[in-house]
Design an enzyme around this catalytic site. Structure first.
Site, PDB file in Angstrom:
ATOM      1  N   ASN A  39       0.851  -1.195   0.000  1.00 44.58           N
ATOM      2  CA  ASN A  39       0.000   0.000   0.000  1.00 44.58           C
ATOM      3  C   ASN A  39       0.885   1.243   0.000  1.00 44.58           C
ATOM      4  OD1 ASN A  39       0.631  -0.879   2.668  1.00 44.58           O
ATOM      5  ND2 ASN A  39      -1.053   0.295   3.538  1.00 44.58           N
ATOM      6  N   GLU A  41       0.310   5.147   0.633  1.00 39.12           N
ATOM      7  CA  GLU A  41      -0.643   6.176   1.060  1.00 39.12           C
ATOM      8  C   GLU A  41      -0.215   7.558   0.586  1.00 39.12           C
ATOM      9  OE1 GLU A  41      -1.201   5.504   5.275  1.00 39.12           O
ATOM     10  OE2 GLU A  41      -2.354   3.667   4.860  1.00 39.12           O
ATOM     11  N   CYS A  50      -3.924   0.484  -2.609  1.00 36.59           N
ATOM     12  CA  CYS A  50      -3.800  -0.766  -1.856  1.00 36.59           C
ATOM     13  C   CYS A  50      -2.649  -1.617  -2.390  1.00 36.59           C
ATOM     14  CB  CYS A  50      -5.090  -1.572  -1.964  1.00 36.59           C
ATOM     15  SG  CYS A  50      -6.440  -0.958  -0.935  1.00 36.59           S
ATOM     16  N   GLU A  52      -2.721  -4.729  -3.167  1.00 37.21           N
ATOM     17  CA  GLU A  52      -3.147  -5.587  -4.272  1.00 37.21           C
ATOM     18  C   GLU A  52      -3.060  -4.828  -5.598  1.00 37.21           C
ATOM     19  OE1 GLU A  52      -4.635  -5.025  -1.404  1.00 37.21           O
ATOM     20  OE2 GLU A  52      -5.871  -6.720  -0.744  1.00 37.21           O
ATOM     21  N   CYS A  83      -9.931  -5.431   0.445  1.00 32.90           N
ATOM     22  CA  CYS A  83     -11.066  -4.498   0.442  1.00 32.90           C
ATOM     23  C   CYS A  83     -11.963  -4.802  -0.763  1.00 32.90           C
ATOM     24  CB  CYS A  83     -10.581  -3.053   0.425  1.00 32.90           C
ATOM     25  SG  CYS A  83     -10.065  -2.461  -1.195  1.00 32.90           S
ATOM     26  N   CYS A  86     -10.529  -3.967  -4.221  1.00 35.74           N
ATOM     27  CA  CYS A  86      -9.465  -4.885  -4.660  1.00 35.74           C
ATOM     28  C   CYS A  86     -10.029  -6.225  -5.090  1.00 35.74           C
ATOM     29  CB  CYS A  86      -8.420  -5.059  -3.561  1.00 35.74           C
ATOM     30  SG  CYS A  86      -7.336  -3.621  -3.430  1.00 35.74           S
TER      31      CYS A  86
HETATM   32  N1  THU Z   1      -5.209  -1.788   2.442  1.00 35.81           N
HETATM   33  C1  THU Z   1      -4.603  -2.548   1.484  1.00 35.81           C
HETATM   34  O1  THU Z   1      -3.482  -2.245   1.033  1.00 35.81           O
HETATM   35  N2  THU Z   1      -5.275  -3.648   1.015  1.00 35.81           N
HETATM   36  C2  THU Z   1      -6.493  -4.039   1.475  1.00 35.81           C
HETATM   37  O2  THU Z   1      -7.119  -4.888   0.866  1.00 35.81           O
HETATM   38  C3  THU Z   1      -7.041  -3.438   2.695  1.00 35.81           C
HETATM   39  C4  THU Z   1      -6.529  -2.054   2.971  1.00 35.81           C
HETATM   40  C5  THU Z   1      -4.504  -0.603   2.917  1.00 35.81           C
HETATM   41  C6  THU Z   1      -5.070   0.707   2.407  1.00 35.81           C
HETATM   42  C7  THU Z   1      -4.605   1.671   3.470  1.00 35.81           C
HETATM   43  O3  THU Z   1      -3.302   2.123   3.110  1.00 35.81           O
HETATM   44  C8  THU Z   1      -4.500   0.836   4.721  1.00 35.81           C
HETATM   45  O4  THU Z   1      -4.537  -0.519   4.320  1.00 35.81           O
HETATM   46  C9  THU Z   1      -5.597   1.098   5.736  1.00 35.81           C
HETATM   47  O5  THU Z   1      -6.843   1.033   5.126  1.00 35.81           O
END
Ligand code: THU
Length: 130
Positions: A39, A41, A50, A52, A83, A86
């Site tokens: 991920n 941000e 994310c 994925e 999520c 994804c």
């Molecule tokens: N996140 C992911 O990278 N993949 C997921 O499927 C769930 C959430 C990340 C996004 C964000 O940077 C952090 O987790 C908190 O939501």
């Protein structure tokens, strides 16, 4: 290569200064190659991506486009679920029976297929005119 181990390794490079929730993902493609992502941000929160999505982008950039297996891991009390967005992104490149292994740093793993985590997926067939 163990896919969850690949996800665990790459997770260390995640950029998550806002949530402090680092996620690592790994995809095994039809070629047998493994692609990883984390991920990433952003201070403008909705611009974050994310793990994925990063792994999918690496796969496509390298010339693969068929997903055979997925792993995702985070420092979560229970196996981290992909999520909703994804799930749809993964479904673009993987058959319904592709296994998604979701893990914790502690070693718990939940393995479900794409059709189990995204029942009733939207696909191209839904856009056919009557
Ligand atoms: N996140 C992911 O990278 N993949 C997921 O499927 C769930 C959430 C990340 C996004 C964000 O940077 C952090 O987790 C908190 O939501």
């Amino acid at each position: 290569m163990d896919l969850l181990q690949a996800a665990r390794e790459v997770r260390k490079n995640a950029y998550a200064p806002y949530s402090n929730f680092k996620v690592g993902a790994a995809i095994r493609a039809a070629s047998g190659k493994v692609y990883t992502g984390v991920n990433v941000e952003n201070v403008a929160y909705p611009e974050g991506t994310c793990a994925e999505a990063g792994a999918i982008a690496a796969m496509i950039a390298a010339g693969d486009s068929v997903i055979r297996e997925v792993a995702v891991i985070a420092d979560s009390p229970t196996p981290v679920p992909c999520c909703g967005g994804c799930r749809q992104k993964l479904a673009e490149f993987g058959d319904p029976d592709v296994v998604v292994r979701m893990g914790t740093l502690g070693g718990d793993v939940l393995s479900l297929t794409l059709s189990e985590i995204l029942p009733g997926r939207f696909d191209a067939g839904h856009m056919e005119a009557q």
